[in-house]
Design an enzyme around this catalytic site. Sequence first.
Site, PDB file in Angstrom:
ATOM      1  CD  GLU A   1      -4.572  -7.737   2.210  1.00  0.00           C
ATOM      2  OE1 GLU A   1      -5.430  -6.988   2.711  1.00  0.00           O
ATOM      3  OE2 GLU A   1      -3.356  -7.501   2.263  1.00  0.00           O
TER       4      GLU A   1
ATOM      5  CD  GLU B   1      -2.727  -1.393   2.432  1.00  0.00           C
ATOM      6  OE1 GLU B   1      -2.782  -0.467   3.259  1.00  0.00           O
ATOM      7  OE2 GLU B   1      -3.318  -2.477   2.605  1.00  0.00           O
TER       8      GLU B   1
END
Length: 382
Positions: free
Chosen positions: A268, A161
């Site tokens: 995820e 991220e």
Amino acid sequence: MSFPHRLLPLAFLTLLGCQSPKIEPAAPVALRDLSRDLFHLGVAINAEQITGDDRIGADIVATQFDSITAENAMKWQHLQPAPGRFEFALADRFVALGRREGKQVIGHTLMWHSQTPAWVFQNTDGSEVSREELLRRLREHIRTVVGRYKGQIAGWDVVNEAIRDEDGTLRTDKPWYRILGEEGIFAAFAAAHEADPEAELYYNDYSLENPAKRAGVLKLVQAIRARGLHIDGIGSQGHYLLKSPTAAEIDTSITDLASTGLKVMFTELDVTVLPRPDHYLGAEIGKVFAQAPELDPYRDGLPADRQAELARRYAEIFAVFAKHHRSITRVTVWGVTDRTSWLNGWPIRGRTDYPVLFDRAGAPKPAFESVRDTLRRARDDR
Ligand code: 9MR
């Protein structure tokens, strides 16, 4: 007519016209067997599932999935809570569990703006650390962690991220990137490869169905490769809503990511059924909204029509994954049961969500069945 000895009483009762006792149901099919020829099927596991204290969860992991990611146990905060003090007990058990059960073991994650203790960015007097010192700490952490599990981790989410949702630029508001810029990312990939040349290395992020963000990630990946650094794949997290992103957007994003020639993985996956304030589509952990009863509508259970909608959504998502199975190497669900999903606590604390494949008691949900059927069809069509 001959009966095996243990069936004799049953045959006798049947002859007498009594109702025959229930036939034992066949062992439930394992998703990992159905996905074997398509991609690895993984799951994120928490501390209780690693230790086995959550027996129900651990059994689901053991039987249904062939790849595991530690939901939290390998994050910096847990591995090196204080300077030079490494705590490997839980991570060691996680890796040992994966090896014992013959699973692909994924390392998550080496460099992230969240769950990194404040000390990493500070001198002992509280002032901000220098660029050189921060690089040293980053390299030392990666060398120590990746080195410890050399040969035991199939792939690492090296950087997590680093790119902004809005415009695909580097998150220079976070200390890693404010202090180090892209160089920090290059250093992380270099250190990880040096510590375990056999391990696959990934860049991992969410909202890659958003073209602006995806473009930023692809640009970063290009820069990593232009440096001659080793990178094997892009992890697309897949924190989804019931209606967003659309199947077509997911499809396009896979085509785009795969055009790099790198492996693509969904790292995820989950699907929230709850209303999302602000229509926020990302997974930024720092974003928290206030509680309100109308934003937590399924406290007493998920109505059948919603349950069916979730199952259809999972089927739709897995149909897209199956279509792209040549590019996708792994799909990992982010949580074993609805009870343990992070989405009960984010972006509003204390809600009741239903985002994964097993219910709060550990029973397979209609979403499980639709994934099973979609995988089975994909396998049979091949
Ligand atoms: O699921 C994780 C949750 O238990 C933690 O509290 C949270 C802390 O930041 O991190 C969650 O996992 C995140 C993952 O590591 C990176 N992508 C977003 C995930 C959901 O926030």
